[in-house]
Design a protein around this motif. Structure first.
Motif, PDB file in Angstrom:
ATOM      1  N   LYS A 180     -26.006  50.532  33.590  1.00 22.86           N
ATOM      2  CA  LYS A 180     -25.475  51.304  34.718  1.00 22.86           C
ATOM      3  C   LYS A 180     -24.274  52.110  34.252  1.00 22.86           C
ATOM      4  N   LEU A 227     -20.648  53.174  33.905  1.00 23.94           N
ATOM      5  CA  LEU A 227     -19.375  52.464  34.067  1.00 23.94           C
ATOM      6  C   LEU A 227     -18.264  53.484  33.892  1.00 23.94           C
ATOM      7  N   THR A 265     -21.193  50.377  44.937  1.00 20.18           N
ATOM      8  CA  THR A 265     -20.223  50.346  43.862  1.00 20.18           C
ATOM      9  C   THR A 265     -19.710  48.940  43.599  1.00 20.18           C
ATOM     10  N   ALA A 266     -19.622  48.593  42.306  1.00 19.23           N
ATOM     11  CA  ALA A 266     -19.033  47.321  41.898  1.00 19.23           C
ATOM     12  C   ALA A 266     -17.715  47.585  41.187  1.00 19.23           C
ATOM     13  N   LEU A 298     -14.915  46.003  38.373  1.00 17.95           N
ATOM     14  CA  LEU A 298     -14.584  45.047  37.317  1.00 17.95           C
ATOM     15  C   LEU A 298     -13.070  45.163  37.140  1.00 17.95           C
ATOM     16  N   CYS A 319     -17.263  42.486  43.338  1.00 18.39           N
ATOM     17  CA  CYS A 319     -16.083  42.585  42.474  1.00 18.39           C
ATOM     18  C   CYS A 319     -16.039  41.397  41.528  1.00 18.39           C
ATOM     19  N   GLU A 320     -15.847  41.661  40.251  1.00 22.81           N
ATOM     20  CA  GLU A 320     -15.611  40.614  39.251  1.00 22.81           C
ATOM     21  C   GLU A 320     -14.158  40.717  38.823  1.00 22.81           C
ATOM     22  N   MET A 365     -19.555  41.770  32.928  1.00 29.87           N
ATOM     23  CA  MET A 365     -20.245  43.061  32.798  1.00 29.87           C
ATOM     24  C   MET A 365     -21.747  42.897  32.993  1.00 29.87           C
ATOM     25  N   LEU A 403     -22.719  42.300  36.704  1.00 25.12           N
ATOM     26  CA  LEU A 403     -22.704  43.543  37.488  1.00 25.12           C
ATOM     27  C   LEU A 403     -23.853  44.450  37.079  1.00 25.12           C
ATOM     28  N   ASP A 404     -24.178  44.453  35.799  1.00 32.22           N
ATOM     29  CA  ASP A 404     -25.270  45.308  35.331  1.00 32.22           C
ATOM     30  C   ASP A 404     -26.605  44.844  35.903  1.00 32.22           C
ATOM     31  N   ILE A 461     -20.474  51.026  38.261  1.00 31.73           N
ATOM     32  CA  ILE A 461     -19.431  50.027  37.993  1.00 31.73           C
ATOM     33  C   ILE A 461     -18.117  50.772  37.733  1.00 31.73           C
ATOM     34  N   ALA A 493     -14.273  50.204  36.454  1.00 28.15           N
ATOM     35  CA  ALA A 493     -13.468  49.222  35.726  1.00 28.15           C
ATOM     36  C   ALA A 493     -12.074  49.772  35.486  1.00 28.15           C
TER      37      ALA A 493
END
Ligand code: TXA
Ligand code: MG
Length: 319
Positions: free
Chosen positions: A227, A229, A246-247, A249, A264-265, A284, A287-288, A295, A297
């Motif tokens: 994805k 990033l 949307t995520a 990181l 969210c990580e 990662m 989320l991928d 993503i 970050a």
């Protein structure tokens, strides 16, 4: 069939027969073969779909092995090995003939590392040969830090994954080379640059930002999720990219309640850079693999092992 287990004798038996075994190290899982057997080494390139111009790191079981596989050992290299081996440090030194050209992709130097993971060390001590091992992921993808990461991508292609639990450092080794009188760091990694400078004050960064004949593996786009990033300030990135799944990181702040954020990580709620490094690749991957489009970050503080984390984030964000 691929088996995950902790049987050292089985791992040693397969490696002795020229087969591949995924092994735990303190940095990331490696895809190992007898480094002195070109046919076994060739299998690594096939299974990883790795271009033959990208050299492999050779894992050894002692500092004395430096003399066995390197034709000369500069005093700074010896000092670094004595201080940091076993550990996340790879030394590139002129190779002896016993190391096949396939391992070094025809380069005159060989990357040598004595890993600190107890299972890896026990295995290496049981074997009469060193182990060539790149990270155990398909070429260009995120390195594995759990046996399950290896299994998901290489099942059916290798007979055995030696289970050593989660990798405690979580980013690959720091790579150091010696050119004339210069001591050069080619890749930021698990051993902070500041620690190297403590032993060799003149050491310099010579990171390979793009395809470089000295260390072709350091392509800019590497360690990358599938994805897109984007790297930057999370709130600004959210404003710039509305309306997508949307995520985030993040380093320490939890963004999951912010509008527009689907997942969210958080790498380290307490702001510990070592914890952030140890969690980076697994986060990662999660989320991928999630049902998301993008993503976002943010960089971590650029000091100590944080520099290696930022390096991997930059490479993951490169096209
Ligand atoms: O932590 C690590 O280093 C892990 C674990 C498994 O030990 N291994 C690892 O290997 O990250 P790999 O293949 O993903 O990265 C190896 C990189 C190559 O892409 C290249 O940049 C550099 O190490 N390298 C290896 N041998 C070299 C050589 N002879 N000359 C210059 N660079 C070399
Ligand atoms: Mg790799």
């Amino acid at each position: 069939m691929t088996v995950i287990g902790s049987d050292l004798n089985e791992a040693a038996r397969l490696l002795t027969a020229g087969q591949l075994v995924a092994i735990p190290t303190e940095t990331v899982y490696g895809l190992a073969a007898n480094a002195l057997n070109p046919e076994a080494v060739l299998r690594i390139f096939e299974v990883k779909e790795r271009p033959s111009f990208d050299p492999l790191i050779v894992h050894v079981n002692s500092i004395a092995a430096l003399q066995e596989y390197a034709s000369s050992v500069p005093h700074q290299a010896m000092a670094l090995a004595q201080e940091f081996w076993p550990g996340p440090l790879t030394l590139v030194l002129p190779k002896k003939e016993i190391i096949p050209d396939l391992v070094t992709s025809g380069l005159p130097g060989v990357g040598l590392r004595m890993p600190a993971h107890p299972l890896a060390l026990s295995l290496l001590r049981q074997l009469p040969f060193p182990l060539a091992a790149p990270s155990a992921n398909p070429f260009g993808y995120i390195s594995p830090t759990l046996p399950q990461h290896v299994y998901r991508q290489l099942q059916g292609k290798i007979p055995y994954i030696l289970d050593g639990g989660p990798c405690t450092i979580g980013v690959e080794s720091t790579i150091v080379g010696f050119e004339g009188d210069e001591v050069l760091v080619y890749r930021l990694g698990g051993l902070p640059f500041e620690h190297i400078q403590r032993i060799v004050p003149g050491a310099q960064l010579r990171l390979n930002a793009s395809s470089n004949p000295a260390a072709p593996g350091m392509l800019l786009s590497h360690y990358a999720p599938r994805k897109p990033l984007l790297l930057g300030e999370i709130e600004k990135l959210l404003e710039m990219h509305p309306g997508r799944r949307t995520a985030v990181l993040s380093f320490r702040r939890d963004f999951s309640d912010i509008p527009g954020v689907s997942a969210c990580e958080v790498l380290s709620p307490s702001g510990d850079l070592h914890e952030a490094a140890a969690h980076l690749f697994a986060a990662m991957r999660r989320l991928d693999e999630a049902d998301l489009d993008l993503i976002l970050a943010e960089p971590v503080p650029d000091t100590g092992i944080g520099r290696a984390v930022n390096d991997r984030l930059r490479r993951a964000s490169a096209e």
